[in-house]
Motif scaffolding. Structure first.
Motif, mmCIF file in Angstrom:
data_model
loop_
_atom_site.group_PDB
_atom_site.id
_atom_site.type_symbol
_atom_site.label_atom_id
_atom_site.label_comp_id
_atom_site.label_asym_id
_atom_site.label_seq_id
_atom_site.Cartn_x
_atom_site.Cartn_y
_atom_site.Cartn_z
ATOM 1 N N PRO A 35 0.827 -1.211 0.000
ATOM 2 C CA PRO A 35 0.000 0.000 0.000
ATOM 3 C C PRO A 35 0.856 1.254 0.000
ATOM 4 C CG PRO A 35 -0.001 -1.013 2.164
ATOM 5 C CD PRO A 35 0.731 -1.953 1.251
ATOM 6 N N GLN A 36 0.322 2.319 -0.588
ATOM 7 C CA GLN A 36 1.040 3.582 -0.635
ATOM 8 C C GLN A 36 0.295 4.668 0.122
ATOM 9 O OE1 GLN A 36 1.735 3.107 -5.114
ATOM 10 N NE2 GLN A 36 3.260 4.574 -4.457
ATOM 11 N N VAL A 37 -0.933 4.385 0.565
ATOM 12 C CA VAL A 37 -1.710 5.366 1.314
ATOM 13 C C VAL A 37 -1.559 5.059 2.794
ATOM 14 C CG1 VAL A 37 -4.008 6.304 1.738
ATOM 15 C CG2 VAL A 37 -3.338 5.660 -0.573
ATOM 16 N N ALA A 38 -1.316 6.120 3.595
ATOM 17 C CA ALA A 38 -1.078 5.934 5.025
ATOM 18 C C ALA A 38 -1.713 7.065 5.817
ATOM 19 C CB ALA A 38 0.424 5.902 5.295
ATOM 20 N N ASP A 39 -1.915 6.808 7.103
ATOM 21 C CA ASP A 39 -2.419 7.816 8.027
ATOM 22 C C ASP A 39 -1.244 8.387 8.816
ATOM 23 O OD1 ASP A 39 -5.208 7.432 7.458
ATOM 24 O OD2 ASP A 39 -5.091 5.555 8.584
ATOM 25 N N VAL A 40 -1.233 9.710 8.980
ATOM 26 C CA VAL A 40 -0.167 10.364 9.739
ATOM 27 C C VAL A 40 -0.487 10.225 11.224
ATOM 28 C CG1 VAL A 40 1.003 12.543 10.229
ATOM 29 C CG2 VAL A 40 0.349 11.975 7.880
ATOM 30 N N ILE A 41 0.445 9.649 11.994
ATOM 31 C CA ILE A 41 0.272 9.410 13.422
ATOM 32 C C ILE A 41 0.973 10.496 14.243
ATOM 33 C CG2 ILE A 41 0.635 7.749 15.296
ATOM 34 C CD1 ILE A 41 -1.306 6.810 13.052
ATOM 35 N N ALA A 42 2.181 10.906 13.819
ATOM 36 C CA ALA A 42 2.946 11.934 14.532
ATOM 37 C C ALA A 42 3.845 12.670 13.540
ATOM 38 C CB ALA A 42 3.787 11.304 15.638
ATOM 39 N N VAL A 43 4.118 13.942 13.835
ATOM 40 C CA VAL A 43 4.918 14.788 12.947
ATOM 41 C C VAL A 43 6.041 15.438 13.750
ATOM 42 C CG1 VAL A 43 4.867 16.803 11.420
ATOM 43 C CG2 VAL A 43 2.892 15.266 11.510
ATOM 44 N N SER A 67 6.047 7.428 -1.288
ATOM 45 C CA SER A 67 6.837 6.662 -2.242
ATOM 46 C C SER A 67 6.725 5.184 -1.869
ATOM 47 C CB SER A 67 8.304 7.091 -2.174
ATOM 48 O OG SER A 67 8.441 8.439 -2.507
ATOM 49 N N LYS A 68 6.768 4.322 -2.844
ATOM 50 C CA LYS A 68 6.458 2.903 -2.632
ATOM 51 C C LYS A 68 7.342 2.209 -1.590
ATOM 52 C CE LYS A 68 4.298 -0.445 -5.268
ATOM 53 N NZ LYS A 68 3.717 -0.631 -6.539
ATOM 54 N N TYR A 69 8.630 2.391 -1.638
ATOM 55 C CA TYR A 69 9.511 1.677 -0.713
ATOM 56 C C TYR A 69 10.336 2.625 0.136
ATOM 57 C CZ TYR A 69 8.057 -2.335 -3.375
ATOM 58 O OH TYR A 69 7.295 -3.299 -3.966
ATOM 59 N N SER A 70 9.743 3.735 0.547
ATOM 60 C CA SER A 70 10.471 4.724 1.340
ATOM 61 C C SER A 70 10.311 4.460 2.831
ATOM 62 C CB SER A 70 9.977 6.131 1.010
ATOM 63 O OG SER A 70 8.621 6.254 1.363
ATOM 64 N N GLY A 71 11.186 5.048 3.612
ATOM 65 C CA GLY A 71 11.051 5.023 5.058
ATOM 66 C C GLY A 71 11.667 3.823 5.744
ATOM 67 N N TYR A 81 4.554 0.461 11.960
ATOM 68 C CA TYR A 81 4.580 1.859 11.555
ATOM 69 C C TYR A 81 5.754 2.061 10.602
ATOM 70 C CZ TYR A 81 1.636 2.550 15.682
ATOM 71 O OH TYR A 81 0.628 2.474 16.607
ATOM 72 N N THR A 82 5.760 3.201 9.938
ATOM 73 C CA THR A 82 6.868 3.574 9.073
ATOM 74 C C THR A 82 7.245 5.021 9.388
ATOM 75 O OG1 THR A 82 6.003 2.134 7.334
ATOM 76 C CG2 THR A 82 7.672 3.732 6.683
ATOM 77 N N ILE A 83 8.542 5.293 9.465
ATOM 78 C CA ILE A 83 9.021 6.651 9.656
ATOM 79 C C ILE A 83 9.608 7.111 8.326
ATOM 80 C CG2 ILE A 83 10.646 8.145 10.872
ATOM 81 C CD1 ILE A 83 10.435 6.229 13.254
ATOM 82 N N VAL A 84 9.068 8.217 7.787
ATOM 83 C CA VAL A 84 9.519 8.756 6.507
ATOM 84 C C VAL A 84 9.909 10.213 6.666
ATOM 85 C CG1 VAL A 84 8.087 7.204 5.128
ATOM 86 C CG2 VAL A 84 7.191 9.425 5.788
ATOM 87 N N ARG A 85 10.706 10.713 5.751
ATOM 88 C CA ARG A 85 10.999 12.143 5.688
ATOM 89 C C ARG A 85 9.834 12.814 4.978
ATOM 90 N NH1 ARG A 85 15.889 14.400 6.515
ATOM 91 N NH2 ARG A 85 17.533 12.996 7.155
ATOM 92 N N GLN A 86 9.626 14.085 5.278
ATOM 93 C CA GLN A 86 8.536 14.807 4.630
ATOM 94 C C GLN A 86 8.692 14.787 3.101
ATOM 95 O OE1 GLN A 86 6.150 18.430 5.927
ATOM 96 N NE2 GLN A 86 7.908 19.327 4.887
ATOM 97 N N SER A 87 9.917 14.776 2.606
ATOM 98 C CA SER A 87 10.150 14.759 1.154
ATOM 99 C C SER A 87 9.730 13.442 0.505
ATOM 100 C CB SER A 87 11.620 15.050 0.857
ATOM 101 O OG SER A 87 12.449 14.075 1.463
ATOM 102 N N ASP A 88 9.525 12.362 1.308
ATOM 103 C CA ASP A 88 9.046 11.084 0.766
ATOM 104 C C ASP A 88 7.536 11.064 0.588
ATOM 105 O OD1 ASP A 88 11.595 9.984 0.653
ATOM 106 O OD2 ASP A 88 11.485 9.227 2.702
#
Length: 94
Positions: A35-43, A67-71, A81-88
């Motif tokens: 999946p590529q759609v996610a809910d933001v839990i914390a910023v 992005s498909k395989y980011s974070g 959970y997944t941690i990504v950069r805002q640019s991802d």
């Protein structure tokens, strides 16, 4: 325990992968698309990243397209959970 992202990082929870196709065919574990759609839990707070000011544009509760395989994937209290950069993050889904 809670996870608090630092700098320009965002904690997201991916939505579940589809179990069947639109025509009703059941998918096996290897045939499911990530999946590529996610809910933001914390910023994170933003700030200086590589010498440039970063302002956070997403907020907790947003649905985002990543992005498909980011974070970096993390597991906390039995949840993935997944941690990504805002640019991802490619877009906010409305």
């Amino acid at each position: 325990m809670t996870i608090k992202p630092l700098s320009d990082r965002i904690l997201i929870k991916m939505e579940a992968a589809e179990e069947t196709t639109k025509s009703g065919i059941l998918l096996t574990g290897t045939a499911k698309e990530k999946p590529q759609v996610a809910d933001v839990i914390a910023v994170g707070p933003g700030g200086l990243v590589d010498g440039k000011e970063v302002k956070m544009t997403v907020k907790v509760g947003d649905r985002v397209l990543t992005s498909k395989y980011s974070g970096t994937e993390v597991k906390m209290d039995g949840e993935d959970y997944t941690i990504v950069r805002q640019s991802d993050i490619l877009a906010v889904v409305e």
